[in-house]
Design an enzyme around this catalytic site. Structure first.
Site, short mmCIF file in Angstrom:
data_model
loop_
_atom_site.label_atom_id
_atom_site.label_comp_id
_atom_site.label_asym_id
_atom_site.label_seq_id
_atom_site.Cartn_x
_atom_site.Cartn_y
_atom_site.Cartn_z
N GLY A 45 0.82 -1.01 0.06
CA GLY A 45 0.18 0.09 -0.06
C GLY A 45 0.83 1.28 -0.01
O GLY A 45 2.01 1.12 0.48
N GLN A 50 3.07 10.09 1.31
CA GLN A 50 4.30 9.35 1.45
C GLN A 50 5.11 9.52 0.10
O GLN A 50 6.67 9.34 -0.02
CB GLN A 50 4.10 7.72 1.19
CG GLN A 50 3.45 7.36 2.55
CD GLN A 50 3.50 5.80 2.68
OE1 GLN A 50 2.42 5.33 2.39
NE2 GLN A 50 4.25 5.08 3.16
N CYS A 98 5.73 -0.22 7.45
CA CYS A 98 5.30 0.97 6.47
C CYS A 98 6.58 1.41 5.61
O CYS A 98 7.73 1.58 6.29
CB CYS A 98 5.04 2.27 7.59
SG CYS A 98 4.59 3.67 6.65
N LEU A 99 6.43 1.82 4.35
CA LEU A 99 7.53 2.16 3.67
C LEU A 99 8.32 3.26 4.07
O LEU A 99 9.61 3.51 3.93
CB LEU A 99 7.17 2.39 2.24
CG LEU A 99 6.74 0.99 1.41
CD1 LEU A 99 6.35 1.33 -0.14
CD2 LEU A 99 7.74 -0.06 1.42
N HIS A 140 -4.62 1.62 7.47
CA HIS A 140 -3.18 2.00 7.55
C HIS A 140 -3.03 3.25 6.53
O HIS A 140 -2.40 4.15 6.80
CB HIS A 140 -2.20 0.88 7.34
CG HIS A 140 -0.52 1.25 7.14
ND1 HIS A 140 0.13 0.96 8.24
CD2 HIS A 140 0.18 2.19 6.18
CE1 HIS A 140 1.35 1.42 7.86
NE2 HIS A 140 1.14 2.19 6.92
N HIS A 144 -2.49 7.63 6.96
CA HIS A 144 -1.34 8.67 6.34
C HIS A 144 -2.15 9.85 5.64
O HIS A 144 -1.54 11.04 5.75
CB HIS A 144 -0.87 7.98 5.16
CG HIS A 144 0.30 7.08 5.36
ND1 HIS A 144 1.44 7.22 6.03
CD2 HIS A 144 0.52 5.75 5.09
CE1 HIS A 144 2.27 6.34 6.25
NE2 HIS A 144 1.49 5.36 5.48
NI NI Z 1 2.33 3.37 5.88
#
Ligand code: NI
Length: 184
Positions: A45, A50, A98-99, A140, A144
Site C-alpha cells: 500500500g 508518502q 510502513c515504507l 493504515h 496517512h
Molecule cells: Ni505506511
C-alpha cells in the site's frame, strides 16, 4: 516512474491531506507512478503523502498474499477522497510495517471491519465494506491521509523501545533498498 518515498520525520507525513477533483493534473500518471513506486519497494500500500503530495489518494495491491490466499491476492484498489463512514467496535491486533518507516514492524490494534466511501481512478463513487487484512491495509493507508502513522498507535513501552530507530530514520541514517527522501 519510481518516486522517492518520504520517510519518518518529514512534515508532509503529519499533514491532513486534501480532496482532489477529476481534473487534478496528471492524475492517471501519478496513480501509475505510485503503483510502480510501491512495487519497487515491495510494498502492499502507498498513500500520496508518502511521495510528498498532501492529497487524498491511496493505492493498494495485495498480490504478495496470492499463494496463501488467492482471494486476498486479487485485491487491488485505488481510492480517491476516501472517507471511513463506519468502523466495527471489535478491534483486532495485526503486525504492520510502513515504507516510510523502514525496518520497524509492530502490532497495532484496529477495527476489524470498516465501511468506506471513495472514488476510483475513473471518479466513479463507491461505498464498500471491508474486513480482515483488506480493512487493515486500507486503514493504515487512510491514516496517512490524516497525518497519522502506525507508530502513534503502539503502546508507550513499545514506542520507547523503537525511539532510537525512529530518530535514526528522521536523521536519514537508514539503509533501505528503495529510494527515500529524508527529513529536511
Ligand atoms: Ni505506511
Amino acid at each position: 516512474m519510481i518516486l522517492p518515498v518520504y520517510t519518518y520525520g518529514n512534515a508532509i507525513l503529519r499533514k491532513q491531506a486534501s480532496n482532489i477533483d477529476a481534473d487534478y493534473p496528471g492524475l492517471k500518471t501519478l496513480i501509475n507512478n505510485m503503483y510502480q513506486t510501491m512495487y519497487n519497494a515491495d510494498g502492499i500500500g502507498l498513500a500520496a503523502p508518502q511521495i510528498g503530495l498532501p492529497i487524498r489518494l491511496l493505492v493498494i495491491d495485495l498480490s504478495p498474499f496470492k499463494e496463501d490466499n488467492p482471494e486476498l491476492g486479487e485485491f487491488k484498489i485505488t481510492m480517491i477522497n476516501p472517507r471511513i463512514i463506519e468502523q466495527s467496535k471489535t478491534e483486532i491486533m495485526m503486525e504492520e510495517g510502513c515504507l516510510s518507516i523502514p525496518g520497524v514492524y509492530e502490532n497495532v490494534m484496529r477495527p476489524q471491519k470498516i465501511k468506506i466511501s471513495y472514488f476510483d481512478a475513473d471518479f466513479n463513487k463507491h461505498t464498500d465494506e471491508f474486513s480482515g487484512q483488506k480493512a487493515r491495509v486500507i486503514q493504515h493507508e487512510y491514516d496517512h491521509l490524516e497525518g497519522n502513522l502506525f507508530t502513534d498507535k503502539i503502546s508507550p513501552l513499545r514506542r520507547q523501545l523503537i525511539k532510537s530507530k525512529l530518530i535514526n530514520i528522521s536523521r536519514g541514517k537508514t539503509t533501505c533498498r528503495y529510494k527515500t527522501t529524508k527529513a529536511l
